[in-house]
Each structure stands twice: as C-alpha cells, then as structure tokens.
Design a protein around this motif. Sequence first.
Motif: not given
Lengths: 407, 84
Positions: B65-71, B27-34
């Motif tokens: 700034k690399l935390a989600s796909l969108r960012s 999911v593009a705007d969800r943090d990879f961590r979550d």
Amino acid sequence: MRIEFRLPSLGADMESATLTEWLKQPGDRFAHGEPIVTVETTKGLIDVEAYQDGQIADLVVAPGTKVPVGAVLAHLTVADSDQTAAPVSSGAGVAPPQATEAGEPIASAGPVEAPPASTSTVTATPPPATGRARLSPAARRRAEELGLSPASLEQAGPATILHVADVERLAAARSAAAGGSAAPADPRAAMRAAIGAAMARAKREIPHYYLGLDVDYGAARDWLARTNARVPVQERLIDAVLITKAIALAAARIDGFNGAFRDGRFEPAHAVHAGVAIALRGGGLVAPALLDADRKDLPALMRDFSALVTRVRAGRMRSGEFSAATITVTSLGAEGADVLYPIINPPQVAIVGAGAIREQPAVRDGQIAIRPILTLALAADHRVTDGRAGSRFLRAIADLLQHPDKL
Amino acid sequence: MEPTEIQAKLLELLTRIAPDIDPRSVVADRDFRDQFDFDSMDALHFAVAVSEAFGIPVADTDYGKLASLRSAVDFVQGGLTRKA
C-alpha cells in the motif's frame, strides 16, 4: 615512526580517485578506524579510515587532485610497535575489518527534521554532516551534468544537505556571474567503464565454474512472516538478511569459498565478511561488506545492512567496508529473473547469486506441491575448488535455510 | 491533514530515505519500484519513515500500500482517520 598513507584499493573496479577533503590536518591525532580523508570514486564518496592510531605528519595530496591507487596521500606518525601493521602495498593502509557500531548517529543536518531518537533497528537517516555542505547523490549528478565541480559547491555552504534545486540555483547564480559553463561529465559512464574493466579482468583471470540449486524457501518465508508480524516495523527483517546469513555460515563451515586468491595461491579468511551487491539508481552497483556476517544474529545483521544501504543511497561510504569482503552475495529481489549467474569479484573466489523467490510446482514427500522456490547460483574459482565442494557449499546453504530459527 | 500536506510530507520522507531521488521527478501513480528501482530495503526504510512521521502502524502486509506516492497518501489518510 613515520609511515606513508596510501590510497587503498576499494574494490577491483577502482583504479584512481579524486581527493575531496582532508578530515584531519597536520598535527591532528586519530584513532584506529577513524576517517582521515574523503575521496571521490565512481561509486561515490568514500571516507578512508585509519588502520591504526596515530597523528598526521604532513599532507602530500591537495583536495581536487586525482590520484591512482597506491599513491602516497600523506605521512603519518605512528607508534613503533605497530611496525608490522605499516602499509607496504597498494591494498594496505586501510582499516582492517572491525565491528561497526550498531547505532548510527542521527543526522540533524539538512532541511528535513531529524526523526525522534528511538531504539529502532532500522534507522533511515543519512550519515552526519561534518561541518560543511554536502550534495545529495541526485544533486551531485545534476551538478556534474551542469558542469559544476561538486567539491566547489560543497565548500560554499554551511553544514546542510544540498538537493537538486539548490544545485540548480547555485548553477544559475554562477552562470549569471561568469557566463557559460564547462563541458558536463558523465559519472554513470565512468562507473560502467570501471565495472566493465573489473569484470573483464575477473572473466579473463578466474576460471569460473557454475552450479545451481533450487531451494525450498517455504520454512524461511513462514518464519519471517511470523517473526515480522510480532515486531514493530523498525525491527523487521528482509529475505536478503536470512539468505546472506545462511551463505555466511556455510562459507565459514565449508573450506575454499571464503578468502582471496593472491600471488598464485588461495588465502582463506578467518572471518566472513559478506559483500552485498547493492544496485544504484541510474545504473551501476557497489558491493560493500557486512562484517562478521556469520557471527552476528539476524537483528544485528539487519541493522548493519540497513545502515550500509543508507550510506550507499546517501553516496557516502567507508573504506573498511569496500576492502573487506571475503565472499559476495548478489540478489535480484522479488521482480528479478529466476536465476542470477554472477561473476566473481576479484580477489575473492566465490559469489552466490539469489534469484527471485517465486511460487512453482515442486515435488515434496512424493507429491507435487506449489512451493516458494529460491534458486541459488554459485560461481566459484576452479583454482581453489571444484564442483563437488561447490555442491556441498550450496547444499549447506539450503539446509541452513530450512531452519531459519537457528540462523 | 489534507492530502496535499500528506503528499508533501511523503516526498520529504522519500528524499530522506533515498537522497539519490529528485523529488520533483516523482510520478504519483507509478510504483517506486518501477520508477526508482526500489528494493526491499528501500521499501522497508520508507515504511519505517511513514510509521514514525505520522504515528501510524504499518503492518508487514501493508508495504504494497506504500508502493506509489498516490497509494501512500491514501494509506496515510486511512491510518490517520483510524487513529483520530
């Protein structure tokens, strides 16, 4: 001399494994530390390494067979002088700890192009393919959900990495050819059951005692920020490496926390192989070891840690790192709880849990200051040590973290 | 480089450093961590992969700034613009 090659115990949570592939055939020679056979466990695929030089005499167990720990897998021919190294118990027959090579070979397999060769500290590449198709961990899960045997898919293709989409394509093709599918398995439930059994045994058999200590992490944090700002991204370190190194050094200095409790007595280990708990996506965890963690400098330890996580994420690990740990470190990371009260991983006698590093008020030089605090929690075995020794151990770790440049 | 191209390349990198992730589930705007329980080593591996693949520097303070796909797409676009 002919000896038996048995399935080693690769952790307290392992009772059996399914043999997936022989990497050597009768007549093939192998060197100490070379992988001989791949087995599938609840942790993923593990390459079982040779514990000495030799030659395959004959294979006993065929691929696809599930066998218990200690089962004879093959017969080997080894030099007579190595008699003392011959495996006698189920735990033997595995490569003793040895230094892992720093640079992993770069994989050229798979649809993703290989990164350019570099002197990177961190190589984020999966392990090399060995001449046939491999499933990615996500693809492996999907295959099992679809009721397909990962082994049958892996033998089907050329030496590439198969991803989820490939598995679904193959599943559709097979289903069209055969009609219907087998009952799906649940690998996560199997792993949860294995962890449960191992931890129940640990809590039943080991008289745990627990100690906690708040450590001022300011010096370590500042040193890490300065160091990381000076180097390219490939050479940067993470908190877990500093913390693991400090724990390994303390374990080497303070008696009673590094080793194994077997047959009613504590056997201290001569080297510190720090097991590091790595959470798996989708649940469960593994705790392979960073070998000689007390003797490696931080960049070397970081390289090993990075390679270990890469192997775990790719679902392809090595037997040596699963049977070697002499103490374990478990860390929750930035978003975790403040304190982690861990459970000892038998036959080890100590484990240190590291909570999230967080800003909080602390007294420093008679003043209240906001400091980054790391809470360490030690679980240790009362058959070996008591709270006084445990306190010394924790304080030694805290002291080491005040001088990160000396780690 | 178009954002869609950058995104496709980032997904490829993500699959390489974390082959246990199904790239179609991102999911593009969800943090990879979550989303994927990314830990600090995963985050560093991703930073290394991004830096090497796009030839742009990633500072120690840029990991967020690399935390989600969108960012990450925004970060790479910015980095490529500065480079050009």
